[in-house]
Design an enzyme around this catalytic site. Structure first.
Site, PDB file in Angstrom:
ATOM      1  N   HIS A  46       0.832  -1.204   0.000  1.00  0.00           N
ATOM      2  CA  HIS A  46       0.000   0.000   0.000  1.00  0.00           C
ATOM      3  C   HIS A  46       0.868   1.256   0.000  1.00  0.00           C
ATOM      4  O   HIS A  46       1.637   1.497   0.937  1.00  0.00           O
ATOM      5  CB  HIS A  46      -0.890  -0.024   1.245  1.00  0.00           C
ATOM      6  N   ARG A  47       0.783   2.021  -1.082  1.00  0.00           N
ATOM      7  CA  ARG A  47       1.624   3.212  -1.285  1.00  0.00           C
ATOM      8  C   ARG A  47       3.102   2.862  -1.163  1.00  0.00           C
ATOM      9  O   ARG A  47       3.925   3.710  -0.819  1.00  0.00           O
ATOM     10  CB  ARG A  47       1.260   4.328  -0.311  1.00  0.00           C
ATOM     11  N   GLU A  73       0.947  -0.812  -4.997  1.00  0.00           N
ATOM     12  CA  GLU A  73      -0.251   0.030  -5.061  1.00  0.00           C
ATOM     13  C   GLU A  73       0.152   1.494  -5.016  1.00  0.00           C
ATOM     14  O   GLU A  73       0.980   1.895  -4.187  1.00  0.00           O
ATOM     15  CB  GLU A  73      -1.185  -0.285  -3.883  1.00  0.00           C
ATOM     16  N   ASP A  75      -1.348   5.763  -5.791  1.00  0.00           N
ATOM     17  CA  ASP A  75      -2.464   6.687  -6.005  1.00  0.00           C
ATOM     18  C   ASP A  75      -2.030   7.773  -6.979  1.00  0.00           C
ATOM     19  O   ASP A  75      -0.879   8.228  -6.945  1.00  0.00           O
ATOM     20  CB  ASP A  75      -2.874   7.342  -4.685  1.00  0.00           C
ATOM     21  N   HIS A  88      -1.231  10.555  -2.642  1.00  0.00           N
ATOM     22  CA  HIS A  88      -2.514  10.100  -2.112  1.00  0.00           C
ATOM     23  C   HIS A  88      -3.456  11.234  -1.741  1.00  0.00           C
ATOM     24  O   HIS A  88      -4.613  11.265  -2.159  1.00  0.00           O
ATOM     25  CB  HIS A  88      -2.282   9.207  -0.885  1.00  0.00           C
ATOM     26  N   GLU A 154      -4.824   3.448  -8.081  1.00  0.00           N
ATOM     27  CA  GLU A 154      -6.061   4.131  -7.706  1.00  0.00           C
ATOM     28  C   GLU A 154      -6.043   5.538  -8.298  1.00  0.00           C
ATOM     29  O   GLU A 154      -5.169   6.350  -7.978  1.00  0.00           O
ATOM     30  CB  GLU A 154      -6.241   4.215  -6.196  1.00  0.00           C
ATOM     31  N   LYS A 156      -7.308   8.963  -8.282  1.00  0.00           N
ATOM     32  CA  LYS A 156      -8.007   9.892  -7.394  1.00  0.00           C
ATOM     33  C   LYS A 156      -8.633  11.050  -8.163  1.00  0.00           C
ATOM     34  O   LYS A 156      -9.657  11.585  -7.757  1.00  0.00           O
ATOM     35  CB  LYS A 156      -7.029  10.468  -6.363  1.00  0.00           C
ATOM     36  N   ASP A 282       0.336  -1.675   4.707  1.00  0.00           N
ATOM     37  CA  ASP A 282       1.439  -0.728   4.847  1.00  0.00           C
ATOM     38  C   ASP A 282       2.697  -1.424   5.325  1.00  0.00           C
ATOM     39  O   ASP A 282       3.748  -0.803   5.414  1.00  0.00           O
ATOM     40  CB  ASP A 282       1.066   0.359   5.871  1.00  0.00           C
TER      41      ASP A 282
END
Length: 297
Positions: A46-47, A73, A75, A88, A154, A156, A282
């Site tokens: 995640h990120r 992953e 954003d 993000h 993702e 945004k 994370d």
């Protein structure tokens, strides 16, 4: 025939029809090529692994890559001058030394910021990455740094040209079968699917809600989904979205289930037990170690 009796007969007919339709098994669909070759539970950074180092920065993604995370992953937001950047938040102050909305700052201004300024391993007492030259990367820079890497993107930005720009970038880097695109915005996903039908997408929040209702009525097998996977939290308020039954039903429909964002080991253990296809975290190193201890990696 009385009105009440007619209503009762009509209700009985509806219930009979529903019972017949509910018996129709979910129709399996081919799994998207994005998932080809993925075996076992997928570790999704995640990120890049935000608990480990400044989120969304190229060094952190490289670390997750070297650890063996299956999916990175990221954003995406749009700068004031139209660039897609890996970031993000809507505003920059939580991560950098400055303030302002990402979509009101130019790319040059964004990349002049210190992307490691706020990160701290000890609640703000120290900032080991401050002044180390960490920048907010563009999508172009990210794709160039990780060719052939499986991604969860993702989007945004709801700007009308963001979906097209993302599609163009993925195509130009040959990433059509190596990226899956997610967004909370249903219209954004619709725009992306129209622009880039060959790239996998996950269900929007609206689609998850509709699908949950249909699944509760056992009518989900009658609908051909526009999405290729679920990216969902374990629950939404009182609604349990992820359990062994829902995961098995999704699998019979050819729809992988990947859950976000899970950082506690007991939650990881519980989700592994449900049979989910992937866990976003994370702390990718912790999840990888857990899977190794269980002989699953």
């Amino acid at each position: 025939m009385s009105r009440r009796r007619k209503a009762a007969i009509g209700l009985a007919a509806v219930l009979c029809l529903w019972a017949l339709l509910a018996l129709v098994p979910p129709s399996p669909r081919p799994v998207h090529p994005y998932f080809a070759g993925l075996e076992g539970l997928q570790v999704i950074a995640h990120r890049g692994g935000a608990d480990v180092a400044p989120e969304g920065t190229l060094p952190l993604f490289r670390q997750a890559d070297s650890l063996g995370a299956d999916i990175l992953e990221l954003d995406l937001r749009r700068s004031a001058d139209g660039a897609l950047v890996v970031f993000h938040d809507r505003r920059v102050h939580r991560v950098t030394e400055d303030t302002g909305r990402v979509d009101r700052l130019t790319l040059a201004r964004l990349q002049a910021l210190d992307a490691g300024y706020r990160w701290s391993p000890d609640g703000g007492r120290t900032h080991p990455y401050r002044g180390k030259g960490l920048r907010i990367p563009t999508l172009e820079e990210f794709l160039a740094a990780f060719p052939g890497r499986r991604l969860l993107v993702e989007l945004k930005s709801g700007h009308e040209d963001s979906a097209r720009r993302l599609c163009d970038e993925l195509r130009s880097h040959g990433m059509e079968s190596l990226a899956i695109v997610a967004s909370f915005r249903h219209q954004t996903l619709s725009d992306f699917r129209e622009a880039c039908p060959e790239v996998a997408t996950s269900a929007s929040a609206r689609e998850v809600a509709i699908d949950w209702g249909l699944r509760t009525l056992r009518l989900d097998g009658l609908v051909e989904p526009a999405f290729d996977a679920y990216h969902v939290p374990e629950s939404a308020g009182p609604i349990d979205l992820v359990n062994p039954r829902s995961v098995e039903r999704a699998r019979r429909r050819g729809l992988p289930v990947q859950v976000w964002t899970v950082n506690r080991e007991e939650e990881m253990e519980r989700l592994i037990g449900t049979g989910v296809d992937g866990i976003m975290t994370d702390r990718p190193e912790h999840l990888i170690q857990l899977l190794r201890r269980r002989g699953l990696r």
